[in-house]
Motif scaffolding. Structure first.
Motif, PDB file in Angstrom:
ATOM      1  N   GLU A   1      45.407 -23.499  53.188  1.00 47.73           N
ATOM      2  CA  GLU A   1      44.101 -23.287  52.550  1.00 47.73           C
ATOM      3  C   GLU A   1      43.312 -22.212  53.298  1.00 47.73           C
ATOM      4  N   ALA A   2      43.366 -22.251  54.632  1.00 53.73           N
ATOM      5  CA  ALA A   2      42.627 -21.266  55.436  1.00 53.73           C
ATOM      6  C   ALA A   2      43.184 -19.860  55.222  1.00 53.73           C
ATOM      7  N   ILE A   3      44.519 -19.730  55.177  1.00 54.68           N
ATOM      8  CA  ILE A   3      45.129 -18.413  54.965  1.00 54.68           C
ATOM      9  C   ILE A   3      44.780 -17.896  53.565  1.00 54.68           C
ATOM     10  N   ALA A   4      44.895 -18.760  52.552  1.00 58.41           N
ATOM     11  CA  ALA A   4      44.608 -18.358  51.173  1.00 58.41           C
ATOM     12  C   ALA A   4      43.151 -17.910  51.020  1.00 58.41           C
ATOM     13  N   ALA A   5      42.242 -18.645  51.649  1.00 58.57           N
ATOM     14  CA  ALA A   5      40.820 -18.275  51.574  1.00 58.57           C
ATOM     15  C   ALA A   5      40.577 -16.941  52.282  1.00 58.57           C
ATOM     16  N   HIS A   6      41.253 -16.740  53.408  1.00 56.84           N
ATOM     17  CA  HIS A   6      41.100 -15.498  54.181  1.00 56.84           C
ATOM     18  C   HIS A   6      41.619 -14.293  53.403  1.00 56.84           C
ATOM     19  N   THR A   7      42.814 -14.425  52.801  1.00 54.10           N
ATOM     20  CA  THR A   7      43.360 -13.283  52.059  1.00 54.10           C
ATOM     21  C   THR A   7      42.503 -12.982  50.825  1.00 54.10           C
TER      22      THR A   7
END
Length: 309
Positions: free
Chosen positions: A294-300
């Motif tokens: 979730e953190a990676i998806a939000a960051h990208t």
């Protein structure tokens, strides 16, 4: 855990060597390159993790074997470095003569993107892979949509060292028989995952060990990769000029790369975001995948919006 269909592995010429890779998700989706750590093959990015990351972020997720590991080019002609001698030279501040550096491995990543016809990708690196991602942000920023650096370091020698137990399992030579390799692999990850028990991962240890063993171990390659880490020195001054949108993820109980190292990365890169995960050591535990993905998806997604403005 949802079963994932087997991947089609390919080998592609990049930066003068061959890199083995496979992918998940829609090939037309924004690309995301996964870079693994020291001595770890691309399958250390679990199939189910990759599939979930592709779905959550709407990415074409590409994982690959770094040089000198797995099915990518091995470099035995370069010799096996004397790690103890290199450590002493590094502590004395002397320049190190090594077969290649992390910058060369970052050039491999850029070369793979070239070979796949990808102009710019999100880059997610774990441990040594995070350091390779940092080298990409320093030397190939135009190829990156964003960087996620997981359980990595700036290389600043003033940072806290690993625990003695973590160092011991890291430097323990991998047995050459599968019967001996199984308990070796289990002990390694029991230490690196930290003090807490992670039953879902422990249940998968034998399967993961078998996968790595059958794809092939390369102790000389691990030594050359470790030499590259030592020779690459302190990235902190160069990271201060990085403009690539960066997320830093680090576990609070990492025994190999203490959390202070992740904090240092986040403080060095302007505008970086830090996510500290309680109970996480030097591993990506299954129970923590949803939070990490979730953190990676939000960051990208944030990086994409920023690029559009």
């Amino acid at each position: 855990m949802t079963a994932v269909a087997p991947r089609t592995e390919r080998r592609t010429r990049a930066n003068g060597i061959e890199l083995a890779w496979d992918s998940f998700g829609d090939p037309e989706a924004p690309p995301l390159l996964l870079v693994m750590g020291l001595g770890a093959q691309m399958v250390a990015w679990d199939d189910a993790f990759c599939a979930a990351l592709a779905q959550a972020g709407g990415h074409h997720v590409i994982r690959f074997d770094n040089r000198d590991i797995g099915h990518s080019t091995h470099l035995p002609h370069a010799g096996v470095p004397d790690i103890q001698a290199l450590m002493l030279q590094a502590m004395a501040g002397r320049p190190l003569q090594v077969p290649y550096t992390l910058r060369d491995m970052a050039d491999d990543c850029a070369g793979l993107l070239d070979a796949l016809g990808i102009a710019r990708a999100h880059v997610v690196g774990a441990s040594m892979g995070g350091a390779i991602g940092q080298e990409m942000a320093i030397h190939h920023p135009g190829r990156m949509r964003s960087l996620t650096s997981i359980m990595s370091s700036t290389g600043d020698p003033a940072l806290p060292p690993p625990t003695p137990e973590a160092l011991a399992v890291l430097f323990a030579p991998a047995p050459t028989s599968f019967e001996a390799y199984l308990p070796h692999h289990a002990k390694l990850w029991r230490v690196l995952r930290g003090p807490d028990a992670f039953p879902l991962d422990e249940a998968r240890d034998a399967e993961r060990a078998q996968l790595a063993f059958l794809r092939g171990l390369n102790p000389g390659g691990v030594a050359r990769q470790l030499a590259a880490v030592f020779a690459s020195g302190n990235r902190k001054p160069a990271l201060r000029a990085v403009q690539v949108p960066t997320l830093v993820i680090h576990g609070d109980v990492d025994p190999l790369v203490p959390v202070a190292c992740g904090i240092d990365v986040a403080e060095a890169i302007p505008g970086a975001t830090l996510l500290r995960i309680p109970r996480m050591g030097h591993a990506l535990p299954i129970a923590m995948w949803p939070q990490i993905i979730e953190a990676i998806a939000a960051h990208t997604a944030r990086a994409a919006r920023r690029a559009d403005h």
